[in-house]
Design a protein around this motif. Structure first.
Motif, PDB file in Angstrom:
ATOM      1  N   ALA A  18       0.843  -1.136  -0.126  1.00  0.00           N
ATOM      2  CA  ALA A  18       0.022  -0.039  -0.068  1.00  0.00           C
ATOM      3  C   ALA A  18       0.885   1.363  -0.066  1.00  0.00           C
ATOM      4  CB  ALA A  18      -1.029  -0.086   1.157  1.00  0.00           C
ATOM      5  N   VAL A  19       1.999   1.148   0.651  1.00  0.00           N
ATOM      6  CA  VAL A  19       2.924   2.302   0.823  1.00  0.00           C
ATOM      7  C   VAL A  19       3.361   2.610  -0.855  1.00  0.00           C
ATOM      8  CG1 VAL A  19       5.223   3.192   1.699  1.00  0.00           C
ATOM      9  CG2 VAL A  19       3.520   2.057   3.170  1.00  0.00           C
ATOM     10  N   ALA A  20       3.696   1.389  -1.527  1.00  0.00           N
ATOM     11  CA  ALA A  20       4.295   1.748  -2.650  1.00  0.00           C
ATOM     12  C   ALA A  20       3.234   2.224  -3.539  1.00  0.00           C
ATOM     13  CB  ALA A  20       4.994   0.371  -3.137  1.00  0.00           C
ATOM     14  N   LYS A  21       2.251   1.895  -3.399  1.00  0.00           N
ATOM     15  CA  LYS A  21       0.962   2.574  -4.360  1.00  0.00           C
ATOM     16  C   LYS A  21       0.862   3.699  -4.244  1.00  0.00           C
ATOM     17  CE  LYS A  21      -0.598  -1.258  -6.797  1.00  0.00           C
ATOM     18  NZ  LYS A  21      -0.531  -1.407  -8.280  1.00  0.00           N
ATOM     19  N   ARG A  22       0.824   4.006  -2.977  1.00  0.00           N
ATOM     20  CA  ARG A  22       0.416   5.523  -2.706  1.00  0.00           C
ATOM     21  C   ARG A  22       1.832   6.334  -3.070  1.00  0.00           C
ATOM     22  NH1 ARG A  22      -1.857   9.624  -2.844  1.00  0.00           N
ATOM     23  NH2 ARG A  22      -1.641  11.334  -1.292  1.00  0.00           N
ATOM     24  N   ALA A  23       2.857   5.788  -3.099  1.00  0.00           N
ATOM     25  CA  ALA A  23       4.103   6.494  -3.445  1.00  0.00           C
ATOM     26  C   ALA A  23       3.841   6.750  -4.828  1.00  0.00           C
ATOM     27  CB  ALA A  23       5.475   5.708  -3.214  1.00  0.00           C
ATOM     28  N   GLY A  24       3.357   5.658  -5.638  1.00  0.00           N
ATOM     29  CA  GLY A  24       3.226   5.924  -7.231  1.00  0.00           C
ATOM     30  C   GLY A  24       2.302   6.992  -7.435  1.00  0.00           C
ATOM     31  N   GLU A  25       1.341   7.185  -6.768  1.00  0.00           N
ATOM     32  CA  GLU A  25       0.189   8.179  -6.696  1.00  0.00           C
ATOM     33  C   GLU A  25       1.087   9.502  -6.755  1.00  0.00           C
ATOM     34  OE1 GLU A  25      -3.616   5.854  -4.950  1.00  0.00           O
ATOM     35  OE2 GLU A  25      -2.791   7.725  -4.215  1.00  0.00           O
ATOM     36  N   LEU A  26       1.835   9.606  -5.651  1.00  0.00           N
ATOM     37  CA  LEU A  26       2.580  10.999  -5.381  1.00  0.00           C
ATOM     38  C   LEU A  26       3.551  11.214  -6.510  1.00  0.00           C
ATOM     39  CD1 LEU A  26       3.217  10.777  -1.729  1.00  0.00           C
ATOM     40  CD2 LEU A  26       1.510  12.240  -2.795  1.00  0.00           C
ATOM     41  N   TYR A  27       4.250  10.198  -7.200  1.00  0.00           N
ATOM     42  CA  TYR A  27       5.212  10.483  -8.338  1.00  0.00           C
ATOM     43  C   TYR A  27       4.300  11.119  -9.429  1.00  0.00           C
ATOM     44  CZ  TYR A  27       9.380   8.523  -6.136  1.00  0.00           C
ATOM     45  OH  TYR A  27      10.365   8.167  -5.540  1.00  0.00           O
ATOM     46  N   LEU A  28       3.138  10.300  -9.758  1.00  0.00           N
ATOM     47  CA  LEU A  28       2.146  10.777 -10.587  1.00  0.00           C
ATOM     48  C   LEU A  28       1.821  12.358 -10.695  1.00  0.00           C
ATOM     49  CD1 LEU A  28       1.949   8.010 -11.636  1.00  0.00           C
ATOM     50  CD2 LEU A  28      -0.100   8.453 -12.508  1.00  0.00           C
ATOM     51  N   ASP A  29       1.676  12.811  -9.230  1.00  0.00           N
ATOM     52  CA  ASP A  29       1.551  14.197  -9.045  1.00  0.00           C
ATOM     53  C   ASP A  29       2.561  15.258  -9.397  1.00  0.00           C
ATOM     54  OD1 ASP A  29      -1.155  13.708  -7.905  1.00  0.00           O
ATOM     55  OD2 ASP A  29      -0.558  13.801  -6.077  1.00  0.00           O
ATOM     56  N   TYR A  30       3.679  14.551  -9.223  1.00  0.00           N
ATOM     57  CA  TYR A  30       4.830  15.402  -9.430  1.00  0.00           C
ATOM     58  C   TYR A  30       5.085  15.500 -10.962  1.00  0.00           C
ATOM     59  CZ  TYR A  30       9.928  15.736 -10.718  1.00  0.00           C
ATOM     60  OH  TYR A  30      11.056  15.950 -11.269  1.00  0.00           O
ATOM     61  N   TYR A  31       4.932  14.225 -11.523  1.00  0.00           N
ATOM     62  CA  TYR A  31       5.127  14.487 -13.374  1.00  0.00           C
ATOM     63  C   TYR A  31       4.035  15.229 -13.979  1.00  0.00           C
ATOM     64  CZ  TYR A  31       8.968  11.326 -13.290  1.00  0.00           C
ATOM     65  OH  TYR A  31      10.522  10.809 -13.084  1.00  0.00           O
ATOM     66  N   ALA A  32       2.741  15.115 -13.256  1.00  0.00           N
ATOM     67  CA  ALA A  32       1.804  16.129 -13.790  1.00  0.00           C
ATOM     68  C   ALA A  32       2.142  17.727 -13.625  1.00  0.00           C
ATOM     69  CB  ALA A  32       0.535  15.709 -13.199  1.00  0.00           C
TER      70      ALA A  32
END
Ligand SMILES: NC(=O)c1ccc[n+]([C@@H]2O[C@H](COP(=O)([O-])OP(=O)(O)OC[C@H]3O[C@@H](n4cnc5c(N)ncnc54)[C@H](O)[C@@H]3O)[C@@H](O)[C@H]2O)c1
Length: 308
Positions: A142-156
């Motif tokens: 779950a931590v990794a999935k949440r980290a992935g969401e935050l990385y997407l925010d960064y790239y957006a």
């Protein structure tokens, strides 16, 4: 459109890849076949066998001319992530970043990332939650999935990438594999086929077992079609209906037209008691609503299971 579907040999990704092909898109599947199967691949899709964290995957994502990456490949077991968080992060964090960086270099237009509504919210209080509910990941997965969401925010924000995160509820349907730890519908159907009485885990104060939002894979596929054209940010994708494990077991028996006794067991470490998703945002912004009820979805799944 030219679309790269990662995890496109797996249970969900293969059905998304198939729907994209049917909608007229040019699809390439990237999968290392660690749990996926060659026979799931849509015949019209190109296939590249590689790890998402590899230089070969980065090269493909950077030079393949894709407009969209739809990212389903992942280490999917919560207990495996607890046993080996480093291995989980290699696929679920570094593999994702490998593709995001390659996509950035290639001026990718859109990245659709599959997260887990069943995992990122953590323990819920007994009512469906919307996307604004705070994430409280309780496992490395779950931590990794949440980290992935935050990385997407960064790239957006920093690179103007179009990003959509789909937080799935508990998905079931044809092609799901009865892993020991996930896929309870597939496990129950296996029990009925083999005449093995299943064990239902339950907390002392929940006589029917834990409650989950069971969502049919056909509805999940439609959300991925909608996400090609619409949406930005995070969307819950589920039914909003919480079903306990005993109710599910009875519904599976009805779909199969078979009956079998069951055993009871205590909850396992890390089991969440209640999980259900409010999907009003997906209805508003993606024009997506679930269409299959549990009885209908289970009937389609059983029909597939008996053909195997
Ligand atoms: N099944 C559910 O209920 C559920 C719920 C929430 C989220 N998800 C997410 O949906 C996605 C698909 O899950 P699924 O249930 O279809 O599982 P699955 O195991 O059938 O599919 C995952 C696919 O990814 C591939 N893969 C795994 N690691 C890889 C790597 N390092 N490199 C390349 N390919 C790799 C596997 O071979 C497999 O084909 C995952 O991201 C999962 O976390 C699933």
């Amino acid at each position: 459109m030219k679309i790269l579907v990662t995890g496109g040999a797996g249970f969900i990704g293969s059905q998304v890849a198939q729907a994209y092909v049917q909608a007229g898109h040019q699809v390439t599947v990237l999968d290392d076949l660690s749990s996926g199967k060659r026979e799931n691949l849509p015949p019209q899709a190109e296939f590249v066998e590689a790890d998402i964290a590899s230089p070969q995957a980065a090269e493909l994502a950077a030079t393949g001319g894709f407009q969209v990456i739809n990212h389903h490949a992942a280490q999917i077991s919560v207990p495996a992530s607890v046993a080996d968080p480093v291995h989980d992060a290699q696929s679920n964090v570094l593999g994702l970043l490998n593709l995001l960086e390659a996509g950035r270099r290639a001026k990718l237009e859109r990245f659709i990332f599959v997260s887990s509504g069943g995992a990122v919210y953590g323990e819920l209080e007994g009512a469906p939650v919307s996307e604004s509910f705070p994430a409280r990941p309780m496992s490395p997965y779950a931590v990794a999935k949440r980290a992935g969401e935050l990385y997407l925010d960064y790239y957006a924000a920093q690179h103007g990438l179009g990003t959509v995160v789909l937080r799935y509820a508990n998905v079931y349907g044809p092609r799901q594999i009865p892993h020991a730890e996930a896929g309870v519908v597939a496990i129950f159907m296996d029990c009925l086929v083999n005449g093995v009485e299943p064990t239902i885990y339950r907390p002392e104060d929940m006589p029917g077992g834990m409650k989950r939002d069971y969502t049919f894979v056909g509805d999940i596929v439609r959300a991925n079609l909608a996400a090609l054209e619409r949406g930005h940010g995070i969307y819950n994708i589920g039914t909003g209906v919480a079903t306990d494990t005993l109710e599910l077991w009875r519904a599976v028996q009805r779909a199969a037209g078979r009956e079998l006794a069951n055993h009871w067991g205590p909850v396992r470490a890390g089991d969440i008691r209640y999980s259900a998703l409010d999907c009003a945002k997906a209805a508003d912004e993606l024009g997506w609503r679930p269409q299959s009820g549990l009885a209908d979805g289970l009937a389609q799944t059983w029909a597939w299971r008996t053909e195997q």
